[in-house]
Each structure stands twice: as structure tokens, then as C-alpha cells.
Design an enzyme around this catalytic site. Sequence first.
Site, PDB file in Angstrom:
ATOM      1  N   SER A  13      -0.076  -2.210  -2.357  1.00  0.00           N
ATOM      2  CA  SER A  13      -0.869  -3.076  -1.478  1.00  0.00           C
ATOM      3  C   SER A  13      -2.247  -3.309  -2.079  1.00  0.00           C
ATOM      4  O   SER A  13      -3.037  -2.383  -2.264  1.00  0.00           O
ATOM      5  CB  SER A  13      -1.007  -2.432  -0.102  1.00  0.00           C
ATOM      6  OG  SER A  13      -1.970  -3.143   0.628  1.00  0.00           O
ATOM      7  N   HIS A  38       1.978  -6.567  -2.638  1.00  0.00           N
ATOM      8  CA  HIS A  38       1.820  -6.725  -1.187  1.00  0.00           C
ATOM      9  C   HIS A  38       0.379  -7.165  -0.929  1.00  0.00           C
ATOM     10  O   HIS A  38      -0.569  -6.465  -1.285  1.00  0.00           O
ATOM     11  CB  HIS A  38       2.116  -5.395  -0.500  1.00  0.00           C
ATOM     12  CG  HIS A  38       2.062  -5.449   0.993  1.00  0.00           C
ATOM     13  ND1 HIS A  38       3.127  -5.876   1.756  1.00  0.00           N
ATOM     14  CD2 HIS A  38       1.081  -5.112   1.873  1.00  0.00           C
ATOM     15  CE1 HIS A  38       2.805  -5.801   3.045  1.00  0.00           C
ATOM     16  NE2 HIS A  38       1.556  -5.348   3.140  1.00  0.00           N
ATOM     17  N   ASP A  40      -2.355  -8.213   1.786  1.00  0.00           N
ATOM     18  CA  ASP A  40      -2.686  -8.093   3.214  1.00  0.00           C
ATOM     19  C   ASP A  40      -3.772  -9.079   3.621  1.00  0.00           C
ATOM     20  O   ASP A  40      -4.886  -9.025   3.088  1.00  0.00           O
ATOM     21  CB  ASP A  40      -3.181  -6.674   3.512  1.00  0.00           C
ATOM     22  CG  ASP A  40      -2.049  -5.666   3.537  1.00  0.00           C
ATOM     23  OD1 ASP A  40      -1.063  -5.904   4.237  1.00  0.00           O
ATOM     24  OD2 ASP A  40      -2.168  -4.633   2.840  1.00  0.00           O
ATOM     25  N   MET A  42      -6.146 -10.157   6.728  1.00  0.00           N
ATOM     26  CA  MET A  42      -6.646  -9.675   8.030  1.00  0.00           C
ATOM     27  C   MET A  42      -7.730 -10.612   8.520  1.00  0.00           C
ATOM     28  O   MET A  42      -8.607 -11.001   7.744  1.00  0.00           O
ATOM     29  CB  MET A  42      -7.233  -8.279   7.868  1.00  0.00           C
ATOM     30  CG  MET A  42      -6.226  -7.277   7.358  1.00  0.00           C
ATOM     31  SD  MET A  42      -6.982  -5.675   7.185  1.00  0.00           S
ATOM     32  CE  MET A  42      -5.567  -4.730   6.634  1.00  0.00           C
ATOM     33  N   HIS A  71       1.437 -10.425   3.897  1.00  0.00           N
ATOM     34  CA  HIS A  71       1.523  -9.836   5.254  1.00  0.00           C
ATOM     35  C   HIS A  71       0.320 -10.327   6.036  1.00  0.00           C
ATOM     36  O   HIS A  71      -0.803  -9.905   5.769  1.00  0.00           O
ATOM     37  CB  HIS A  71       1.528  -8.307   5.089  1.00  0.00           C
ATOM     38  CG  HIS A  71       1.479  -7.532   6.364  1.00  0.00           C
ATOM     39  ND1 HIS A  71       1.086  -6.209   6.411  1.00  0.00           N
ATOM     40  CD2 HIS A  71       1.779  -7.868   7.642  1.00  0.00           C
ATOM     41  CE1 HIS A  71       1.139  -5.766   7.650  1.00  0.00           C
ATOM     42  NE2 HIS A  71       1.543  -6.765   8.423  1.00  0.00           N
ATOM     43  N   MET A  73      -1.898 -10.376   9.086  1.00  0.00           N
ATOM     44  CA  MET A  73      -2.303  -9.701  10.328  1.00  0.00           C
ATOM     45  C   MET A  73      -3.350 -10.601  10.978  1.00  0.00           C
ATOM     46  O   MET A  73      -4.555 -10.351  10.910  1.00  0.00           O
ATOM     47  CB  MET A  73      -2.857  -8.312   9.981  1.00  0.00           C
ATOM     48  CG  MET A  73      -1.757  -7.356   9.545  1.00  0.00           C
ATOM     49  SD  MET A  73      -2.368  -5.973   8.563  1.00  0.00           S
ATOM     50  CE  MET A  73      -2.358  -6.726   6.945  1.00  0.00           C
ATOM     51  N   MET A 142       5.775  -1.268  10.623  1.00  0.00           N
ATOM     52  CA  MET A 142       4.452  -0.694  10.364  1.00  0.00           C
ATOM     53  C   MET A 142       4.465   0.792  10.743  1.00  0.00           C
ATOM     54  O   MET A 142       4.831   1.163  11.857  1.00  0.00           O
ATOM     55  CB  MET A 142       3.376  -1.405  11.193  1.00  0.00           C
ATOM     56  CG  MET A 142       3.067  -2.830  10.765  1.00  0.00           C
ATOM     57  SD  MET A 142       2.475  -3.002   9.074  1.00  0.00           S
ATOM     58  CE  MET A 142       1.049  -1.934   9.044  1.00  0.00           C
ATOM     59  N   ASP A 182       5.440   0.047   5.847  1.00  0.00           N
ATOM     60  CA  ASP A 182       4.068  -0.230   5.435  1.00  0.00           C
ATOM     61  C   ASP A 182       3.088   0.692   6.162  1.00  0.00           C
ATOM     62  O   ASP A 182       2.920   0.594   7.373  1.00  0.00           O
ATOM     63  CB  ASP A 182       3.781  -1.711   5.761  1.00  0.00           C
ATOM     64  CG  ASP A 182       2.426  -2.181   5.263  1.00  0.00           C
ATOM     65  OD1 ASP A 182       1.727  -1.408   4.596  1.00  0.00           O
ATOM     66  OD2 ASP A 182       2.091  -3.353   5.544  1.00  0.00           O
TER      67      ASP A 182
HETATM   68  C1  DX5 Z   1      -2.369  -1.771   6.758  1.00  0.00           C
HETATM   69  C2  DX5 Z   1      -1.797  -2.655   5.672  1.00  0.00           C
HETATM   70  C3  DX5 Z   1      -1.133  -1.883   4.628  1.00  0.00           C
HETATM   71  C4  DX5 Z   1      -2.074  -0.952   3.885  1.00  0.00           C
HETATM   72  C5  DX5 Z   1      -1.295   0.235   3.438  1.00  0.00           C
HETATM   73  O1  DX5 Z   1      -2.850  -2.552   7.763  1.00  0.00           O
HETATM   74  O2  DX5 Z   1      -0.856  -3.566   6.218  1.00  0.00           O
HETATM   75  O3  DX5 Z   1      -0.409  -2.707   3.732  1.00  0.00           O
HETATM   76  O4  DX5 Z   1      -2.678  -1.564   2.788  1.00  0.00           O
HETATM   77  O5  DX5 Z   1      -2.169   1.165   2.890  1.00  0.00           O
HETATM   78  P1  DX5 Z   1      -1.766   2.703   2.728  1.00  0.00           P
HETATM   79  O6  DX5 Z   1      -0.512   2.736   1.914  1.00  0.00           O
HETATM   80  O7  DX5 Z   1      -2.962   3.308   2.063  1.00  0.00           O
HETATM   81  O8  DX5 Z   1      -1.532   3.232   4.125  1.00  0.00           O
HETATM   82 ZN    ZN Z   2       0.526  -4.661   4.832  1.00  0.00          ZN
END
Ligand code: DX5
Ligand code: ZN
Length: 226
Positions: A13, A38, A40, A42, A71, A73, A142, A182
Site C-alpha cells: 500500500s 495498492h 489508497d 482518502m 481503493h 475511501m 477491511m 487490507d
Molecule cells: C487503511 C488503508 C490500507 C493501509 C494498510 O485505511 O486502506 O490500505 O494502507 O496499511 P497497513 O498494512 O500498515 O495496516
Molecule cells: Zn486500502
Amino acid sequence: MKSQLLDGKVAPSVLAANVLDFLNELRDVEAAGAGVHHFDVMDGHFVPNLSFGLPILAEFKKHSQLPLDVHIMVSNPDETALQYVDHGADVLVFHIEAARHPHRIVQALHDRGVLAGVALNPGTPAAAIKEMLRVVDVVNVMSVNPGFSGQKFIASTPYKIREIVGYLQEVGRLDDVVIEVDGGIDANTAKLVCQEGASLLVAGSYVYGTSHRKDRISALMDALKR
Ligand code: DX5
Ligand code: ZN
């Protein structure tokens, strides 16, 4: 058949990468055995954090040798999901808690020729995505509350994966849908989720938070092979 783009792979990620050294970071995990990136997104609203948006995704895409698992969010996936496809997503995963018309999103993604995934928060029951299992390519289970890297794995996650596997059997799609996990994934938690049927492991801090990235990715690949 499960998407070969994703099945049996480790997806570091980007959230845990050094943002001031993105190019070297992505090359480094590619050389260390990553199968997918991956990415992310946000929005500071669906989750209490901001990460990266469209211009950074587009730049990332230019330099990546691997598929991008994006992904989102965000609170408004109905309005924004396709923008991430325009900017380089090969797989687009949105949250069931945020989507108003999830089938419409999946259809639109498929019309654009990308893989569609649905994510569910730890507090959301597996039953909430049951209907979507007939149409998606990926389910992102998740295993932390989304928003940050480096959080603790929620121990009930393997039970939820087992439930989802049961639902997939009911609709005859166990061999078609990739179960992605994840949050809080390391060599130990990876074993727990792979035993239940996970076949795409997202790992942020476990991979990016060390210089031993090759060893860490190998440990996760071992869990996937069992
Ligand atoms: C959390 C993200 C994950 C995060 C995982 O909201 O969606 O993808 O980066 O990080 P680790 O593996 O450190 O929990
Ligand atoms: Zn993620």
C-alpha cells in the site's frame, strides 16, 4: 476464473511509502516481488485523513510496471469512481457504506473494462455485500478501520472471510471473486486470512516500513501458497 491480475498476489500500500521518494519506492517494491500496487484515496470525510488524488494517481500510473488497485475511501463513489479509471486505475474498489447505487457503479466500471471491487468496514456485517457478490470481481475485507496505515489487525476478520466464502459458494462464484484483505497484515495475520480463502494481501507498513522488503513480500507469498 479469478482475475489473474490479482489472484495470489501481494499489494504493497502506497500509503506507507515515502511520498517524497515515490519513484524509487515503487521501483523498489516492484523489484522486491510486489504483484500489484495498492493506491489508497482518502477524502477527509468518509475517513478522517487525506491521502492522494487524481493527479498523483496519473503520475504513478506512468511509472508503474504493475496493475493499480485503487481503493477509494470517499463519501461519493457514485459521482467519482470513473474519474479514477480515467487516471489509471486497473481495479477500482469502493465502499459499500458510501455507495448509493452500487450496481450502477459496478456496471459502469465493467463498461470501461476495469475490475470492480467492493470494500466493507470491520463494523459492517458480511451480509451487507451479499447481493454484490453476484457481480463484483473483488471483495476488500477491511481488517482495520480505514484511514491510516500501521493499525492493529482486527481479530474477528477471519470469521468474516469465512462467512463471505459461504455466500460465494451459495451464488456459485467462489472461483470467480478475489478476496482481498487490507489492514494490519504481516506474516502472522496473513496466515490467518489465507487459511480462510484470502488471495490478495494488502500490506502497508509491513512492507514499506522496512528495508527488508523482499523478505517481507516473500513471507506474505508463502502465506498465500498454503
Ligand atoms: C487503511 C488503508 C490500507 C493501509 C494498510 O485505511 O486502506 O490500505 O494502507 O496499511 P497497513 O498494512 O500498515 O495496516
Ligand atoms: Zn486500502
